[in-house]
Design a protein around this motif. Structure first.
Motif, mmCIF file in Angstrom:
data_model
loop_
_atom_site.group_PDB
_atom_site.id
_atom_site.type_symbol
_atom_site.label_atom_id
_atom_site.label_comp_id
_atom_site.label_asym_id
_atom_site.label_seq_id
_atom_site.Cartn_x
_atom_site.Cartn_y
_atom_site.Cartn_z
ATOM 1 N N PRO A 35 11.269 0.155 -1.397
ATOM 2 C CA PRO A 35 10.267 1.166 -1.739
ATOM 3 C C PRO A 35 10.469 2.440 -0.923
ATOM 4 O O PRO A 35 11.202 2.452 0.071
ATOM 5 C CB PRO A 35 8.945 0.479 -1.374
ATOM 6 N N THR A 36 9.808 3.515 -1.334
ATOM 7 C CA THR A 36 9.782 4.726 -0.522
ATOM 8 C C THR A 36 8.839 4.503 0.657
ATOM 9 O O THR A 36 8.141 3.493 0.732
ATOM 10 C CB THR A 36 9.305 5.926 -1.340
ATOM 11 N N ARG A 37 8.812 5.489 1.551
ATOM 12 C CA ARG A 37 7.957 5.346 2.730
ATOM 13 C C ARG A 37 6.479 5.303 2.345
ATOM 14 O O ARG A 37 5.697 4.523 2.897
ATOM 15 C CB ARG A 37 8.232 6.486 3.702
ATOM 16 N N LEU A 38 6.070 6.142 1.381
ATOM 17 C CA LEU A 38 4.682 6.128 0.937
ATOM 18 C C LEU A 38 4.338 4.796 0.279
ATOM 19 O O LEU A 38 3.284 4.204 0.552
ATOM 20 C CB LEU A 38 4.429 7.276 -0.040
ATOM 21 N N GLN A 39 5.227 4.322 -0.594
ATOM 22 C CA GLN A 39 4.998 3.031 -1.233
ATOM 23 C C GLN A 39 4.951 1.917 -0.191
ATOM 24 O O GLN A 39 4.119 1.005 -0.280
ATOM 25 C CB GLN A 39 6.114 2.757 -2.243
#
Length: 585
Positions: A101-105
Motif C-alpha cells: 500500500p501507499t503510506r496513506l493507505q
C-alpha cells in the motif's frame, strides 16, 4: 453464581460488545466524511482553476505550489510504504505476493487494525474467573468480526457508492477489502479459539466431567448453534487461503467461483449461528448489501445487452499476441475517459466477467451533429453523445484471454463475431481538464486507458473548454508492430483540429529488431529506442510547465513506480499532481 456470572452481568457484557461495534461504524463513517470533505474542497479548487484558465495561456499563478500541501503529497499521499515500490508486485521467486500500500493507505490500515485490537481487549474482566473472561472475550471478538463484515462487503462491490462519492478508484477499495477480510478472519479465529478453550476448560473442572475435548466433539455434533459456527469458521479460513495473491492471479476464474460459493456459505451459516442474537442484524445488513449490489448488476447487465438487437463482439487478431475487440452495443451508452468495462463472452468464458480499459468509442450515426457545424465543435459534441460501439485491445495472457486468442487465431481470416455481455462503465475518477500541462505515460496495452484522455483533451482544446495548453503522450512498447494495436484510432487523433498546437507523442521501443525500425514521422511524433528516462522527461516538462501539471500513468508496476518517484521529487518546486490508474484484483 458470582456477580460476574449473573444474568445482569452477562446482559451488561452484551451491551458493551454492541456499543464497541457501534464505535467501529462511527469511526469508519468519520473517515468517509473526512474524505468527502477533502473531495469537495479539491474538486471546487480544480473547477475554479479550470474556469480561470480557459482564456489564460500563461497560467503562471497555478504553476506555483502550496508548500504545505506539496509536503503532504510528497510524504503521505504519493509516498510508497517503503522506499519506491508500490505498483510493482512483490515476488518470492516466481510467486506473486501482491502489492504494497501507499503510506496513506498503510496508516489507515494500521489505524483500523489497532482500533479493532483495542476494542477487542478493552473492558474485558481480565481479573475475574477464567470462564467469564473467555466468554466475554469470545463474544467481543465475534461481535467485532460480524460488524466488520459491513465495510468488507461494501468495498467489494463494483457499484460501491463510495467510489463516486469520494472519487476514489475501485483499486483502492479492493485493497481495503482484502485487508478487512484479513481482519474479519483474524477475529473469527480468535472468537472460535476462545469458545473451544472455554469448552475444554469447562470440561476439565471436575472429576465427574468428561474430558474437555469430548465435550467439544459432542457439542459440535449435537448443538446447531456450534455446528454452523464451526462451518462458518472453516469457510472463513478457506476463503482467506484461496484469496492469496499467488492463487488469485494464477487461477482467477477458479478463485472467483470459490470466492462466491464460500461467501454464500458463510452468510448462510452465520444466519443460523446467530439466530436469536442482536448481532444477526449485522448479518442481515450484510446480506441486504450483497444481494442488492448483485441484483443491481444483473438488472444493468440485462438492460445494457438486451434490446432490439443484442450485444455482439467482433474480434480480430493483432501482432504481438493481442486482439482488437469491437463491441456493438444493444443500447447506446455515455462514456467518459478513463472508464473500463467488464466483458463476458459466454462461448469462451461462460458467465465470468473480465475488466478491460475502454480504448475507443463511436457515436450513433443518427445522433451525429449536423455537418454544417464547425469541425472543432463537431469533435467536442460527438464525445458528449451516447455511443453505440466501443473498442478494446486485449493482450494474450492465461485463462480467458488465451482461449479467446486461440479461437480467433484458428478462425477464417483470423476474425470472430461472438455474442457478448458488457457491464459498466466503471471508473473514470481522474479529470485532467483543469491542468495546463499534462503528461500521460502508458506501457503496453496501458495505452488504451490514455487514448480517450488525449481525444477528449484535443476536442476540449479546440472548443475552448479545458485549461490544457501542452499534452505529452509517452508510450513504451516492446516492438514497432505494437503500433498496429491503435493505428486506426491514432490516425483519427492526428487528424483532429489544432492537434499540432497541443499534442506531442513520444514512442519508446524497448526491443527493436534493427535501427531502421526507429524513425520519427514528424517533430510532434517522435520514436526512440530503449526505455524512457522518466525522471528526466518529467524534469524537462516541469521546466517549461504551463499552469498546474497533471501526470497520468497506466502500465506495468515498474513504470508506475518510476513516474510516482519523479512526481514526488517535484513537490514543492511546481504544482504537479499524480493520477495513476491500476486494476487491483
Amino acid at each position: 453464581m458470582n456477580a460476574q456470572g449473573s444474568p445482569a452481568a452477562l446482559a451488561a457484557i452484551a451491551v458493551d460488545n454492541l456499543l464497541f461495534s457501534h464505535y467501529i461504524l462511527i469511526v469508519l463513517s468519520a473517515i468517509v466524511v473526512s474524505f468527502f470533505i477533502y473531495r469537495i474542497a479539491i474538486g471546487s479548487i480544480r473547477h475554479l482553476r479550470t474556469l480561470t484558465c480557459l482564456n489564460n495561456d500563461t497560467q503562471r499563478y497555478f504553476r506555483t505550489p502550496n508548500k504545505i500541501y506539496g509536503f503532504i503529497k510528497q510524504h503521505l499521499f504519493y509516498a510508497p510504504l517503503f522506499r519506491k515500490r508500490h505498483s510493482r508486485p512483490v515476488r518470492a521467486g516466481p510467486v506473486d505476493l501482491g502489492t504494497l500500500p501507499t503510506r496513506l493507505q498503510g496508516l489507515l490500515l494500521i489505524g483500523i487494525i489497532a482500533m479493532n485490537v483495542v476494542l477487542c481487549v478493552y473492558g474485558i474482566e481480565w481479573h475475574g474467573p477464567l470462564v467469564t473472561k473467555l466468554k466475554h472475550f469470545r463474544n467481543r471478538a465475534g461481535t467485532l468480526a460480524v460488524v466488520n463484515l459491513i465495510p468488507l462487503v461494501i468495498m467489494s462491490g463494483r457499484n460501491n457508492p463510495l467510489i463516486w462519492l469520494l472519487n476514489i478508484p475501485y483499486d483502492t477499495f479492493n485493497l481495503m477489502h482484502r485487508w478487512f477480510g484479513r481482519i474479519v478472519v483474524s477475529l473469527v479465529i480468535t472468537h472460535a479459539t476462545a469458545e473451544i478453550i472455554n469448552m475444554v476448560v469447562t470440561g476439565t473442572m471436575g472429576e465427574d466431567h468428561p474430558s474437555g475435548f469430548e465435550i467439544f466433539q459432542q457439542t459440535l455434533a449435537t448443538t446447531r448453534f456450534i455446528t454452523f459456527g464451526f462451518v462458518a469458521l472453516v469457510a472463513f479460513v478457506a476463503i482467506i487461503l484461496t484469496s492469496h495473491a499467488a492463487f488469485r492471479h494464477a487461477f482467477y476464474e477458479t478463485f472467483w467461483h470459490i470466492h462466491v460459493a464460500l461467501v454464500s456459505l458463510i452468510l448462510a451459516a452465520l444466519w443460523i449461528h446467530l439466530q436469536g442474537l442482536t448481532q444477526l442484524n449485522y448479518v442481515k445488513a450484510v446480506i441486504a448489501i450483497w444481494v442488492v449490489e448483485r441484483a443491481q448488476r444483473l438488472i444493468i447487465l440485462l438492460y445494457r445487452n438486451l434490446g432490439p438487437t443484442t450485444t455482439r463482439a467482433n474480434i480480430e487478431l493483432l501482432p504481438g499476441d493481442a486482439l482488437r475487440v469491437n463491441i456493438h452495443l444493444a443500447h447506446p451508452w455515455i462514456f467518459h475517459p478513463g472508464q473500463h468495462i467488464f466483458l463476458t463472452i459466454p462461448s469462451i468464458g461462460l458467465h465470468t466477467a473480465h475488466p478491460f480499459s475502454l480504448a475507443w468509442s463511436e457515436t450513433l450515426p443518427q445522433l451525429a451533429p449536423s455537418p454544417d457545424l464547425e469541425k472543432d465543435t463537431l469533435n467536442s459534441d460527438i464525445l458528449s453523445l451516447p455511443q453505440t460501439s466501443l473498442s478494446l485491445v486485449i493482450r494474450r495472457r492465461s485463462g480467458f484471454t488465451n482461449r479467446l486468442y486461440t479461437k480467433c487465431a484458428s478462425a477464417p481470416n483470423t476474425r470472430l463475431s461472438l455474442p457478448a455481455l458488457v457491464e459498466g462503465p466503471y471508473g473514470g475518477s481522474h479529470d485532467f481538464t483543469s491542468y495546463g500541462t499534462i503528461m500521460l505515460f502508458a506501457g503496453g496495452v496501458g495505452i488504451t486507458h490514455q487514448l480517450p484522455f488525449v481525444r477528449s483533451l484535443l476536442a476540449g482544446y479546440a472548443s475552448g473548454t479545458v485549461a490544457a495548453r501542452k499534452v505529452t503522450l509517452i508510450w513504451v512498447i516492446q516492438a514497432p508492430e505494437h503500433l498496429e494495436w491503435i493505428r486506426p484510432w491514432m490516425t483519427s487523433i492526428l487528424a483532429m483540429p489544432k492537434r499540432r498546437d497541443l499534442l506531442r507523442i513520444q514512442l519508446f521501443v524497448t526491443r527493436p529488431r534493427n535501427s531502421r525500425e526507429i524513425h520519427s514521422p514528424s517533430a510532434t511524433v517522435q520514436m526512440f529506442p530503449g526505455k524512457p528516462n522518466v525522471e528526466k522527461l518529467v524534469e524537462m516538462e516541469c521546466r517549461e510547465q504551463i499552469g498546474a501539471m497533471g501526470v497520468g500513468v497506466c502500465g506495468p508496476g515498474g513504470l508506475g513506480d518510476d513516474v510516482r518517484e519523479a512526481v514526488r521529487k517535484r513537490q514543492g518546486e511546481r504544482e504537479v499532481d499524480l493520477l495513476e490508474e491500476g486494476f487491483g484484483w
